[in-house]
Design an enzyme around this catalytic site. Structure first.
Site, PDB file in Angstrom:
ATOM      1  CB  ALA A 186      -0.904  -0.041   1.255  1.00  0.00           C
ATOM      2  N   GLY A 246       0.620  -4.999   1.037  1.00  0.00           N
ATOM      3  CA  GLY A 246      -0.573  -5.086   0.236  1.00  0.00           C
ATOM      4  C   GLY A 246      -0.144  -5.787  -1.140  1.00  0.00           C
ATOM      5  CD  GLU A 297      -1.991  -7.415   3.179  1.00  0.00           C
ATOM      6  OE1 GLU A 297      -1.571  -6.249   2.521  1.00  0.00           O
ATOM      7  OE2 GLU A 297      -2.655  -7.425   4.272  1.00  0.00           O
ATOM      8  CD  GLU A 322       2.002  -5.015   5.662  1.00  0.00           C
ATOM      9  OE1 GLU A 322       2.690  -6.267   6.038  1.00  0.00           O
ATOM     10  OE2 GLU A 322       1.276  -5.446   4.874  1.00  0.00           O
TER      11      GLU A 322
HETATM   12  N1  CAA Z   1       4.389   3.195  -0.754  1.00  0.00           N
HETATM   13  C1  CAA Z   1       4.928   4.236  -1.575  1.00  0.00           C
HETATM   14  N2  CAA Z   1       6.092   4.325  -2.212  1.00  0.00           N
HETATM   15  C2  CAA Z   1       7.062   3.351  -2.363  1.00  0.00           C
HETATM   16  C3  CAA Z   1       6.577   2.237  -1.789  1.00  0.00           C
HETATM   17  C4  CAA Z   1       5.268   2.118  -1.119  1.00  0.00           C
HETATM   18  N3  CAA Z   1       4.973   0.742  -0.437  1.00  0.00           N
HETATM   19  N4  CAA Z   1       7.591   1.246  -2.007  1.00  0.00           N
HETATM   20  C5  CAA Z   1       8.449   2.040  -2.710  1.00  0.00           C
HETATM   21  N5  CAA Z   1       7.981   3.149  -3.014  1.00  0.00           N
HETATM   22  C6  CAA Z   1       8.829   4.239  -3.690  1.00  0.00           C
HETATM   23  C7  CAA Z   1       9.702   4.841  -2.744  1.00  0.00           C
HETATM   24  O1  CAA Z   1       9.463   5.594  -1.986  1.00  0.00           O
HETATM   25  C8  CAA Z   1      10.750   5.299  -4.053  1.00  0.00           C
HETATM   26  O2  CAA Z   1      10.360   6.468  -4.248  1.00  0.00           O
HETATM   27  P1  CAA Z   1      11.210   7.807  -4.691  1.00  0.00           P
HETATM   28  O3  CAA Z   1      12.232   7.265  -5.886  1.00  0.00           O
HETATM   29  O4  CAA Z   1      10.243   8.952  -5.006  1.00  0.00           O
HETATM   30  O5  CAA Z   1      12.143   7.966  -3.420  1.00  0.00           O
HETATM   31  C9  CAA Z   1      10.630   4.441  -5.207  1.00  0.00           C
HETATM   32  O6  CAA Z   1       9.350   3.580  -4.737  1.00  0.00           O
HETATM   33  C10 CAA Z   1      11.555   3.208  -5.385  1.00  0.00           C
HETATM   34  O7  CAA Z   1      11.909   2.831  -4.016  1.00  0.00           O
HETATM   35  P2  CAA Z   1      13.254   2.778  -3.312  1.00  0.00           P
HETATM   36  O8  CAA Z   1      14.095   3.751  -3.661  1.00  0.00           O
HETATM   37  O9  CAA Z   1      12.897   2.373  -1.607  1.00  0.00           O
HETATM   38  O10 CAA Z   1      13.720   1.270  -3.845  1.00  0.00           O
HETATM   39  P3  CAA Z   1      14.962   0.339  -3.051  1.00  0.00           P
HETATM   40  O11 CAA Z   1      15.170  -0.503  -4.215  1.00  0.00           O
HETATM   41  O12 CAA Z   1      15.836   0.898  -2.478  1.00  0.00           O
HETATM   42  O13 CAA Z   1      13.833  -0.677  -2.382  1.00  0.00           O
HETATM   43  C11 CAA Z   1      12.020  -1.711  -1.342  1.00  0.00           C
HETATM   44  C12 CAA Z   1      12.889  -1.315  -2.672  1.00  0.00           C
HETATM   45  C13 CAA Z   1      12.686  -2.556  -0.475  1.00  0.00           C
HETATM   46  C14 CAA Z   1      10.744  -2.439  -1.840  1.00  0.00           C
HETATM   47  C15 CAA Z   1      11.448  -0.462  -0.529  1.00  0.00           C
HETATM   48  O14 CAA Z   1      11.177   0.705  -1.389  1.00  0.00           O
HETATM   49  C16 CAA Z   1      10.448  -0.727   0.607  1.00  0.00           C
HETATM   50  O15 CAA Z   1      10.973  -1.002   1.467  1.00  0.00           O
HETATM   51  N6  CAA Z   1       9.226  -0.541   0.043  1.00  0.00           N
HETATM   52  C17 CAA Z   1       8.276  -0.426   1.038  1.00  0.00           C
HETATM   53  C18 CAA Z   1       7.918  -2.092   1.194  1.00  0.00           C
HETATM   54  C19 CAA Z   1       6.843  -1.733   2.330  1.00  0.00           C
HETATM   55  O16 CAA Z   1       6.872  -1.424   3.307  1.00  0.00           O
HETATM   56  N7  CAA Z   1       5.478  -2.290   2.023  1.00  0.00           N
HETATM   57  C20 CAA Z   1       4.481  -2.407   3.000  1.00  0.00           C
HETATM   58  C21 CAA Z   1       3.681  -0.956   2.782  1.00  0.00           C
HETATM   59  S1  CAA Z   1       2.383  -0.957   4.137  1.00  0.00           S
HETATM   60  C22 CAA Z   1       0.936  -2.067   3.369  1.00  0.00           C
HETATM   61  O17 CAA Z   1       1.048  -2.649   2.377  1.00  0.00           O
HETATM   62  C23 CAA Z   1      -0.122  -2.203   4.285  1.00  0.00           C
HETATM   63  C24 CAA Z   1      -1.286  -3.289   4.059  1.00  0.00           C
HETATM   64  O18 CAA Z   1      -1.079  -4.320   4.165  1.00  0.00           O
HETATM   65  C25 CAA Z   1      -2.541  -2.841   3.236  1.00  0.00           C
END
Ligand code: CAA
Length: 253
Positions: free
Chosen positions: A59, A104, A107, A127
């Protein structure tokens, strides 16, 4: 992004944010799924992510950061509605996981009938590291799919896991080379689409019962579904074709 046809493909297309799901993307997916449900030409739906880095990285964290309790509740309800809609589609749905399937994103894959993973796929429910829990069904569907012990560890540690682990745990049914992902997924979809659509619906509904019903009720559900197939055009054709040593010609495509 949606390509229609016998094998339809829904591509989550927001590569700059690793295809993260915000409200607008979820609403767009819901709209596409409504069209798919009413398009009788579609036999199997493939869901994948745009680009080569992510299926869906979760998400949208930036969008969730400032949400109030009420907004958080509305967001999880919207997410659940969309995941349930995938599960409720009468046709088989296959997730083709090309990269990160986190939060998500995992999921969403869990709401699909089958998951095919690229060797580069990375899965997880991270999360806990954001001070929240999975909110699009992961606390329920992940333990059903891979067992309570492993699901608890993954949700409580937030650790990622790779495609071979996902295969070993029964989360995904195949792991393929990254450049073969869509071709292999389409091949699988075509094989499934060559079966009777009517029989597939019963198979899907009965398999779903295994995840949602107590075993007694599920076993009764299977008996009713099995019985209901007798007298159908495709049961008659499937068995006649076997006896006549020829390929069946299904009525219900
Ligand atoms: N939401 C919003 N933006 C996201 C995102 C997310 N879940 N995941 C990645 N992005 C964005 C980053 O912010 C980044 O944007 P910018 O270039 O504008 O800074 C872009 O995508 C590229 O990501 P990274 O620079 O972080 O890429 P990386 O290779 O260094 O890392 C990653 C990749 C490990 C996937 C890392 O992006 C990450 O940890 N993302 C979040 C993963 C996460 O926590 N997901 C769970 C979300 S909560 C949820 O989903 C709740 C639910 O159950 C409903």
């Amino acid at each position: 992004m949606f390509e229609s046809g016998t094998i339809a493909t829904l591509t989550i297309n927001r590569p700059k944010a690793l295809n993260a799901l915000n409200r607008a993307v979820l609403e767009e997916i819901a709209r596409v799924l409504r069209d798919v449900r009413h398009d009788s030409a579609v036999r199997v739906l493939i869901v994948t992510g745009a680009g080569d880095r992510a299926f869906v990285a979760g998400a949208d964290i930036a969008a969730m950061a400032g949400m109030s309790t009420v907004e958080g509740l509305e967001f999880t309800r919207l997410g659940h509605r969309v995941m349930n809609t995938f599960e409720d589609l009468p046709i088989p749905v296959i997730a083709a996981v090309n990269g990160f399937a986190l939060g998500g994103g995992l999921e969403l894959a869990l709401a699909c009938d089958l998951i095919v993973a690229s060797e580069k796929a990375r899965f997880g429910q991270p999360e806990i590291n954001l001070g929240i829990i999975p909110g699009f069904g992961g606390t329920q569907r992940l333990p059903h799919r891979i067992g309570h012990g492993r699901a608890r560890e993954l949700i409580m540690t937030g650790e990622m896991f790779d495609a071979p682990s996902a295969l070993a745990w029964g989360l995904v049914s195949r792991v393929v080379a990254p450049d073969q992902l869509i071709a292999e997924t389409r091949k699988l979809a075509e094989k499934i689409a060559s079966k009777s659509g009517f029989t597939l619906r019963q198979a899907k509904a009965t398999l779903r019962a295994a995840a949602t019903m107590e075993e007694d009720a599920g076993l009764r559900f299977e008996q009713n579904a099995f019985g209901a197939l007798f007298g159908s055009a495709d049961q008659a054709e499937g068995m006649k074709a076997f006896v006549e040593k020829r390929a069946p010609q299904w009525r219900h495509r």
